[in-house]
Design a protein around this motif. Sequence first.
Motif, PDB file in Angstrom:
ATOM      1  N   SER A  71       0.692  -0.963   0.000  1.00 16.43           N
ATOM      2  CA  SER A  71      -0.145  -0.118   0.114  1.00 16.43           C
ATOM      3  C   SER A  71       1.059   1.310  -0.002  1.00 16.43           C
ATOM      4  O   SER A  71       0.352   2.481  -0.640  1.00 16.43           O
ATOM      5  CB  SER A  71      -0.989  -0.026   1.061  1.00 16.43           C
ATOM      6  N   GLU A  72       2.189   1.191   0.613  1.00 14.29           N
ATOM      7  CA  GLU A  72       2.893   2.402   0.749  1.00 14.29           C
ATOM      8  C   GLU A  72       3.602   2.836  -0.963  1.00 14.29           C
ATOM      9  O   GLU A  72       4.128   3.901  -0.935  1.00 14.29           O
ATOM     10  CB  GLU A  72       4.083   2.124   1.557  1.00 14.29           C
ATOM     11  N   GLU A  73       3.709   1.737  -1.854  1.00  8.97           N
ATOM     12  CA  GLU A  73       4.143   2.053  -3.193  1.00  8.97           C
ATOM     13  C   GLU A  73       3.441   3.078  -3.784  1.00  8.97           C
ATOM     14  O   GLU A  73       2.056   2.854  -4.056  1.00  8.97           O
ATOM     15  CB  GLU A  73       4.471   0.865  -3.919  1.00  8.97           C
ATOM     16  N   PRO A  74       3.968   4.071  -4.526  1.00  7.71           N
ATOM     17  CA  PRO A  74       3.474   5.120  -5.339  1.00  7.71           C
ATOM     18  C   PRO A  74       2.539   4.412  -6.502  1.00  7.71           C
ATOM     19  O   PRO A  74       1.574   4.884  -6.833  1.00  7.71           O
ATOM     20  CB  PRO A  74       4.345   5.911  -5.963  1.00  7.71           C
ATOM     21  N   GLU A  85      -1.622   5.003  -7.634  1.00 12.54           N
ATOM     22  CA  GLU A  85      -1.933   5.307  -9.192  1.00 12.54           C
ATOM     23  C   GLU A  85      -2.680   4.360  -9.625  1.00 12.54           C
ATOM     24  O   GLU A  85      -3.964   4.697 -10.193  1.00 12.54           O
ATOM     25  CB  GLU A  85      -0.627   5.168  -9.855  1.00 12.54           C
ATOM     26  N   ILE A  86      -2.649   3.091  -9.558  1.00  6.40           N
ATOM     27  CA  ILE A  86      -3.562   1.908  -9.898  1.00  6.40           C
ATOM     28  C   ILE A  86      -4.728   2.135  -9.139  1.00  6.40           C
ATOM     29  O   ILE A  86      -6.033   2.047  -9.728  1.00  6.40           O
ATOM     30  CB  ILE A  86      -3.002   0.538  -9.622  1.00  6.40           C
ATOM     31  N   LEU A  87      -4.942   2.524  -7.628  1.00  2.00           N
ATOM     32  CA  LEU A  87      -6.068   2.740  -7.167  1.00  2.00           C
ATOM     33  C   LEU A  87      -6.922   3.610  -7.762  1.00  2.00           C
ATOM     34  O   LEU A  87      -8.175   3.602  -7.954  1.00  2.00           O
ATOM     35  CB  LEU A  87      -5.954   2.739  -5.675  1.00  2.00           C
ATOM     36  N   GLN A 118     -10.605   4.456 -20.641  1.00  3.48           N
ATOM     37  CA  GLN A 118      -9.461   5.036 -20.765  1.00  3.48           C
ATOM     38  C   GLN A 118      -8.600   4.687 -19.368  1.00  3.48           C
ATOM     39  O   GLN A 118      -7.217   4.501 -19.480  1.00  3.48           O
ATOM     40  CB  GLN A 118      -9.256   6.578 -20.825  1.00  3.48           C
ATOM     41  N   ALA A 119      -9.348   4.662 -18.204  1.00  3.31           N
ATOM     42  CA  ALA A 119      -8.547   4.034 -17.023  1.00  3.31           C
ATOM     43  C   ALA A 119      -8.001   2.762 -17.104  1.00  3.31           C
ATOM     44  O   ALA A 119      -7.050   2.211 -16.729  1.00  3.31           O
ATOM     45  CB  ALA A 119      -9.535   4.436 -15.945  1.00  3.31           C
ATOM     46  N   ARG A 136       0.098  -0.378 -17.213  1.00  2.00           N
ATOM     47  CA  ARG A 136       1.226  -0.561 -15.901  1.00  2.00           C
ATOM     48  C   ARG A 136       1.310  -2.005 -15.610  1.00  2.00           C
ATOM     49  O   ARG A 136       2.435  -2.196 -15.325  1.00  2.00           O
ATOM     50  CB  ARG A 136       0.182   0.106 -14.870  1.00  2.00           C
ATOM     51  N   VAL A 137       0.225  -2.676 -15.768  1.00  2.00           N
ATOM     52  CA  VAL A 137       0.264  -4.259 -15.707  1.00  2.00           C
ATOM     53  C   VAL A 137       1.508  -4.837 -16.603  1.00  2.00           C
ATOM     54  O   VAL A 137       2.302  -5.640 -16.335  1.00  2.00           O
ATOM     55  CB  VAL A 137      -0.953  -5.016 -15.872  1.00  2.00           C
ATOM     56  N   LYS A 138       1.535  -4.347 -17.907  1.00  2.00           N
ATOM     57  CA  LYS A 138       2.180  -4.862 -18.845  1.00  2.00           C
ATOM     58  C   LYS A 138       3.729  -4.292 -18.524  1.00  2.00           C
ATOM     59  O   LYS A 138       4.662  -5.225 -18.921  1.00  2.00           O
ATOM     60  CB  LYS A 138       2.060  -4.386 -20.092  1.00  2.00           C
ATOM     61  N   ALA A 139       3.885  -3.076 -17.928  1.00  2.00           N
ATOM     62  CA  ALA A 139       5.275  -2.633 -17.541  1.00  2.00           C
ATOM     63  C   ALA A 139       5.805  -3.398 -16.579  1.00  2.00           C
ATOM     64  O   ALA A 139       6.741  -3.866 -16.375  1.00  2.00           O
ATOM     65  CB  ALA A 139       5.106  -1.223 -17.369  1.00  2.00           C
TER      66      ALA A 139
END
Length: 472
Positions: free
Chosen positions: A194-197, A201-203, A230-231, A238-241
């Motif tokens: 939960s602490e990771e930026p 962003e995903i949330l 778009q979201a 992000r998942v692909k990255a």
Amino acid sequence: MAGELWVGVLVGIIGGLLGLIMNHFLPMFLKLGHNVPKGSFGWPLLGETLGFLKPHPSNTLGAFLQDHCSRYGNVFKSHLFLSPTVVSCDQELNYFILQNEGKLFQCSYPKPIHGILGNVSMLVAVGDTHKRLRNVAISLVSITKSKPEFLNDIERTAIQVLSSWKDKQQVVFCEEARKFSFNVIVKQVLGLTSEEPETREILEDFLTFMRGLVSIPLYIPGTPYARAVQARSRISSRVKAIIEERRSRNSRSVRNDFLEILLSVDTLSEDEKVSFVLDSLLGGYETTSLLMAMVVHLLGQSPTALEQLKLEHEQIRSLKEKDECLNWEDYKTMEFTQNVISEALRYGNIVKFVHRKALKDVKFRDYLIPSGWKVLPVFTAVHLDSSVHANALQFHPWRWETQDQTSKRFTPFGGGSRYCPGSELAKIEVAFFLHHLVQNFRWTAEDVDQPMAYPYVEFGKGLLLNLDHCST
């Protein structure tokens, strides 16, 4: 030239309207006299959709179903979501539909849902694609559900959320439940804390995505639907990255999460793996948090059930060392907890119905369900039927001491080949959260905040709770 263009546009609009009108009226005549269930198609184009979607308490059928069942019986025809439809409030027909998925019936959600979820989402996929995705899901759940790492993550997250209540007199419980369920699922699926930026962003994108699922399906820039599409695209990127980053490490540091296992699955394409991650986030976030809220809401109205639940968890805790983590064996001993969860699912009706389509003319008893018609098996109707469940309109967890929780009378997670593969994970999360909640807090609702079906279920005010900290 411009005049010809406008003529073409006008012809297209008129043709589309004529198609919709024919779609509404033609089914009235094609199967006339063929034992199609009685009912009404309602208004042209709209049919009876607005009446069907009218909000009502989730522990009731709602005025639409009550009226139609009293007039036409438990199986009736209607026109919903731009399609001729057979609505089933009948236990046997519902079970028949669920057990004949892929043979007589097929999952068939409205097209706009595909636009948000994607065509390879397990929620809308059919045939071999759905089978492959489901097999992977079942395998992942069976591997994960009893792993100490997974169980410890759930308990650790529950303790973190409840610790944040230490100096609070009130909480909006639905927000707290979503925080808990998202942090659990994003850790389990992507290995993010939960602490990771990246998690935040995903949330943010995920909340936009969720709002679009229940919005008017207009892809116009700025609308909730367009923002949701778009979201989803941004979350997918992000998942692909993350997938590429995992592969670039060449397994130098293996994580214990869904994604690590997915990377070794060669039966899914890259897009299917990304969609699988999104499905896991969706299922683990919304359904679990809503079930938590429903349980807490109903326990607050049943002091006897709450006291018995507390005694069960105090007994489990008394057999463990201080700060010793819960394990799979502890979960399996939470018998009354399971009864409470099952009763919340039955009485609260988190999932009201599912969308299916008849693949051919289907005869059931004296009814004919025409090929191509939509079919809506309504689970709520069976769950609240007093001829099926004694005192069905009462929250009574003790009924499950003698009643089978896997029978065709109880289908909170669907059934057949589309039974929710993550249902056990949701129950584990709720059970572990309750273990710490009932030993540390008592609560009362600030206002009367009934869960309402829109048809998705929601607490209008977020379930505001007044807290009373238990002395230890």
